[in-house]
Design a protein around this motif. Structure first.
Motif, short mmCIF file in Angstrom:
data_model
loop_
_atom_site.label_atom_id
_atom_site.label_comp_id
_atom_site.label_asym_id
_atom_site.label_seq_id
_atom_site.Cartn_x
_atom_site.Cartn_y
_atom_site.Cartn_z
N LEU A 1 66.61 161.85 50.44
CA LEU A 1 65.81 163.08 50.47
C LEU A 1 66.11 163.88 51.74
N PHE A 2 66.26 163.20 52.88
CA PHE A 2 66.64 163.90 54.11
C PHE A 2 67.98 164.59 53.92
N ASN A 3 68.93 163.89 53.31
CA ASN A 3 70.25 164.48 53.09
C ASN A 3 70.17 165.68 52.15
N ALA A 4 69.29 165.61 51.14
CA ALA A 4 69.13 166.74 50.22
C ALA A 4 68.64 167.98 50.97
N GLY A 15 59.13 170.98 53.36
CA GLY A 15 59.03 171.94 52.26
C GLY A 15 59.80 171.50 51.02
N LEU A 16 60.09 170.22 50.91
CA LEU A 16 60.82 169.70 49.76
C LEU A 16 59.82 169.16 48.74
N SER A 47 63.74 171.33 46.10
CA SER A 47 63.11 170.35 45.21
C SER A 47 64.10 169.24 44.89
N ALA A 48 63.54 168.09 44.58
CA ALA A 48 64.35 166.92 44.21
C ALA A 48 63.56 166.11 43.20
N HIS A 49 64.26 165.34 42.44
CA HIS A 49 63.62 164.47 41.45
C HIS A 49 64.06 163.04 41.74
N VAL A 50 63.09 162.15 41.88
CA VAL A 50 63.36 160.74 42.12
C VAL A 50 62.80 159.96 40.93
#
Length: 189
Positions: free
Chosen positions: A162-165, A132-133, A173-176
């Motif tokens: 991302l796993f750690n986030a 769900g990220l 949500s994350a931004h790469v």
């Protein structure tokens, strides 16, 4: 007084030379550690690929074979046997799907077949589906051709971040951002 100054300069030169030798030794060790880290990442990826091949070429084939045999048994039996066979087929279908998923998770074929950009795009979709990220992926400039160990190291690093986030920061949500040096800039990707 002159003798004392001469001894002081000689001692200082000796210490500077020792420091230079120690610095050179540390640089050698750092280079060795970088090389070992690269080899370790490549070895880990090779093992992941080997396990993925075993799952695909052996375990999944056995599961599919068991499913076909179960279908044959279902056609020859009474209602109770057909019901049991249907349940076994359902479990085998779930096992096949789980095995396929694990095969892809262990060693995403797209990373090896289509490169880092495609691998990261797949990872963004996979993180959304699995955890769900929502991952916003920004690719600045075109990525140069990367050695396999560098491509794998970058992919696995992003995956771990991302796993750690998800696990530790509990974010949704994350931004790469992937950026490579422009032509003429110094540095490496």
């Amino acid at each position: 007084m002159i003798l004392e100054m001469d001894l002081d300069i000689t001692e200082r030169r000796r210490v500077e030379q020792e420091l230079q030798r120690a610095h050179g030794h540390l640089e050698e060790r750092a280079a060795q550690l970088r090389a070992l880290a690269g080899e370790l990442a490549l070895s880990e990826q090779r093992e992941r690929q080997r396990l993925a091949r075993i799952l695909h070429d052996h375990v999944q084939q056995l599961l599919v074979g068991a499913k076909f045999r179960t279908a044959i048994v279902a056609r020859m039996g009474d209602d109770l046997i057909r019901q049991a066979a249907a349940e076994i087929e359902r479990l085998l279908d779930e096992s096949i799907a789980a095995s396929r998923s694990l095969t892809t998770e262990l060693s995403p074929p797209i990373l090896h077949d289509a490169g880092l950009t495609a691998g990261l795009e797949w990872l963004a979709r996979w993180m959304a589906d699995r955890h769900g990220l929502r991952v916003a992926l920004s690719l600045e400039g075109s990525l140069p051709d990367l050695a396999e160990e560098v491509r794998i190291l970058l992919f696995e690093s992003v995956r771990e971040l991302l796993f750690n986030a998800v696990k530790h920061a509990h974010v949704t949500s994350a931004h790469v951002t992937v950026d490579s040096p422009r032509t003429g800039e110094s540095g490496s990707p």
